[in-house]
Design a protein around this motif. Structure first.
Motif, PDB file in Angstrom:
ATOM      1  N   HIS A 290     -24.991  49.875 -29.803  1.00  0.00           N
ATOM      2  CA  HIS A 290     -25.645  50.122 -28.585  1.00  0.00           C
ATOM      3  C   HIS A 290     -27.187  50.144 -27.177  1.00  0.00           C
ATOM      4  CE1 HIS A 290     -21.264  51.907 -28.095  1.00  0.00           C
ATOM      5  NE2 HIS A 290     -21.015  50.943 -29.061  1.00  0.00           N
ATOM      6  N   ILE A 291     -27.132  49.547 -26.243  1.00  0.00           N
ATOM      7  CA  ILE A 291     -28.257  49.825 -25.847  1.00  0.00           C
ATOM      8  C   ILE A 291     -28.241  50.096 -24.484  1.00  0.00           C
ATOM      9  CG2 ILE A 291     -29.511  47.740 -27.125  1.00  0.00           C
ATOM     10  CD1 ILE A 291     -28.824  45.773 -24.897  1.00  0.00           C
ATOM     11  N   PRO A 292     -28.947  50.361 -23.610  1.00  0.00           N
ATOM     12  CA  PRO A 292     -29.293  51.008 -22.456  1.00  0.00           C
ATOM     13  C   PRO A 292     -28.439  49.271 -21.624  1.00  0.00           C
ATOM     14  CG  PRO A 292     -31.213  51.670 -23.205  1.00  0.00           C
ATOM     15  CD  PRO A 292     -30.591  50.688 -23.933  1.00  0.00           C
ATOM     16  N   LEU A 293     -28.333  49.888 -20.260  1.00  0.00           N
ATOM     17  CA  LEU A 293     -28.409  48.350 -19.465  1.00  0.00           C
ATOM     18  C   LEU A 293     -30.167  48.237 -19.175  1.00  0.00           C
ATOM     19  CD1 LEU A 293     -25.475  49.604 -16.994  1.00  0.00           C
ATOM     20  CD2 LEU A 293     -25.379  47.838 -18.864  1.00  0.00           C
ATOM     21  N   VAL A 302     -21.618  42.951 -22.359  1.00  0.00           N
ATOM     22  CA  VAL A 302     -21.178  43.682 -21.506  1.00  0.00           C
ATOM     23  C   VAL A 302     -20.285  43.702 -22.097  1.00  0.00           C
ATOM     24  CG1 VAL A 302     -21.728  44.714 -19.175  1.00  0.00           C
ATOM     25  CG2 VAL A 302     -23.471  42.958 -19.625  1.00  0.00           C
ATOM     26  N   ILE A 303     -19.836  45.564 -21.916  1.00  0.00           N
ATOM     27  CA  ILE A 303     -17.910  45.626 -22.618  1.00  0.00           C
ATOM     28  C   ILE A 303     -17.792  46.317 -20.863  1.00  0.00           C
ATOM     29  CG2 ILE A 303     -16.591  47.151 -23.985  1.00  0.00           C
ATOM     30  CD1 ILE A 303     -18.126  45.280 -25.236  1.00  0.00           C
ATOM     31  N   ILE A 340     -18.317  48.924 -16.093  1.00  0.00           N
ATOM     32  CA  ILE A 340     -18.808  49.178 -16.566  1.00  0.00           C
ATOM     33  C   ILE A 340     -18.734  50.147 -18.126  1.00  0.00           C
ATOM     34  CG2 ILE A 340     -21.094  48.550 -17.770  1.00  0.00           C
ATOM     35  CD1 ILE A 340     -21.516  47.154 -15.048  1.00  0.00           C
ATOM     36  N   LEU A 341     -18.567  49.631 -19.182  1.00  0.00           N
ATOM     37  CA  LEU A 341     -18.067  50.774 -19.847  1.00  0.00           C
ATOM     38  C   LEU A 341     -19.730  50.683 -20.861  1.00  0.00           C
ATOM     39  CD1 LEU A 341     -16.868  53.115 -21.989  1.00  0.00           C
ATOM     40  CD2 LEU A 341     -16.500  51.182 -23.836  1.00  0.00           C
ATOM     41  N   GLY A 342     -20.690  49.651 -20.924  1.00  0.00           N
ATOM     42  CA  GLY A 342     -22.246  50.071 -21.969  1.00  0.00           C
ATOM     43  C   GLY A 342     -21.876  48.553 -22.425  1.00  0.00           C
ATOM     44  N   ALA A 343     -23.294  48.188 -23.129  1.00  0.00           N
ATOM     45  CA  ALA A 343     -23.107  46.752 -23.770  1.00  0.00           C
ATOM     46  C   ALA A 343     -23.976  47.488 -25.296  1.00  0.00           C
ATOM     47  CB  ALA A 343     -25.197  47.160 -22.334  1.00  0.00           C
TER      48      ALA A 343
END
Length: 351
Positions: A290-293, A302-303, A340-343
């Motif tokens: 996982h990474i921050p946007l 992008v999830i 957006i859930l996260g990346a």
């Protein structure tokens, strides 16, 4: 986004428009009294819910399909091991049969002890005794191999039966999930068919307004997606593959080359770059770093949605490439087109 990649996107977009222009016109739906007076926001909420349910069912189907592929490989492997064990068992039984015949043929021989007492040359008799001892040990090893091979063959046969039962169960589950996807897509088609052309236009306009508002919020918030970071070599290759698919239709369960679903596009894009990633969006979210946007590089994933049922490739400058949903085509869209859930990143060690 680099100038070359921007030109590639534009070329693909023009090609996609040509494909759409050549497609036959769809019939204008007849108005349905049930939906005629419903607010546009309510219709959009229902439609988005149906699309999400269909996409969730699709990702469940995809996950089962992947498990079924692995199970088929396991059944094939166990079948091969069982065949080799049975061949070895056949050889061991042949050796045991020869041993039994030798013992029967030599059953009238006097014992090695008596032979030693009667021998004219005791040393020669002792040497013969060593040979007899080695033969006895060889016979014991033959019996041991037979016993061990029988146990191994029996255990492999049990494992092969269990693996085949599991394969049949997964195949049945996949069939049910395929029916589930089809049923949910039928619900989408039924709702769309009940709307007038005016309602469909209003829905599209209302959805665009929502996306524009969400995009502005995401891009202006602290920790907004990067607009300047460059992709790795693998990320660039994955993204170029995805861009080249622009204009191709969405099809649930598809991995290309003619049609894609959302995770089929992302997994194949990264496979083209020499990196294997999980097949489904939920597995990509669960297994990739996982990474921050704010650390998004072009090619990262992008999830979307709380249950991670949609995925896209980050194009750069706040845009994504994705296979949206049934009835649409691979396209470029704002990163905030969906919640957006996260990346996550498949790009390995990041500088």
């Amino acid at each position: 986004m680099s100038g070359r990649l921007l030109r590639l996107v534009c070329t693909a977009a023009v090609a996609a428009q040509a494909v759409l222009a050549a497609a036959p016109a769809t019939a204008v739906p007849k108005p349905d009294p049930v939906t005629a007076d419903r607010p546009v926001a309510e219709l959009l909420t229902d439609l988005q819910r149906l699309y999400r349910e269909a996409e969730k069912a699709t990702e469940t189907y995809n996950a089962t399909e992947e498990r079924l592929k692995r199970q088929r490989a396991e059944v094939t492997r166990l079948d091969g091991e069982l065949a080799r064990a049975r061949l070895s068992l056949h050889d061991s039984r042949g050796a045991a049969g020869r041993l039994a015949r030798q013992q029967y043929q030599n059953s009238t021989d006097i014992s090695p002890y008596v032979r030693l007492l009667l021998a004219r040359d005791p040393q020669q008799a002792l040497d013969q005794g060593h040979v007899i001892g080695r033969l006895a040990r060889g016979r014991a090893e033959t019996v041991g191999r037979l016993t061990g091979t029988e146990r191994r063959a029996d255990e492999l046969a049990r494992k092969a039966r269990r693996a085949l039962d599991r394969q049949l169960t997964l195949a049945a589950d996949r069939g049910k999930q395929r029916d589930d996807v089809t049923g949910r897509l039928d619900d989408v088609e039924e709702l769309l068919a009940s709307l007038t052309s005016e309602q469909l236009t209003a829905l599209a306009d209302f959805e665009k307004q929502d996306i524009d508002r969400a995009q502005q919020e995401v891009m202006s918030a602290p920790g907004a997606p990067s607009t300047s970071l460059e992709p790795t070599r693998a990320g660039d290759a994955a993204l170029r593959y995805a861009v080249q698919q622009i204009g191709k239709p969405y099809e649930w369960g598809a991995e290309g080359p003619g049609t894609y679903d959302c995770s089929g596009l992302t997994s194949q894009a990264w496979a083209s770059a020499g990196t294997s990633i999980p097949r489904t969006s939920q597995e990509q979210w669960a297994q990739l770093p996982h990474i921050p946007l704010s650390e998004l590089r072009p090619g990262d994933l992008v999830i979307y949605h709380p249950d991670a049922t949609h995925v896209a490739l980050y194009l750069g400058e706040g845009m994504i490439v994705h296979a949206p949903r049934t009835g649409e085509r691979v396209t470029v869209a704002p990163i905030a087109s969906l919640p957006i859930l996260g990346a996550v990143t498949p790009q390995g060690q990041r500088p």
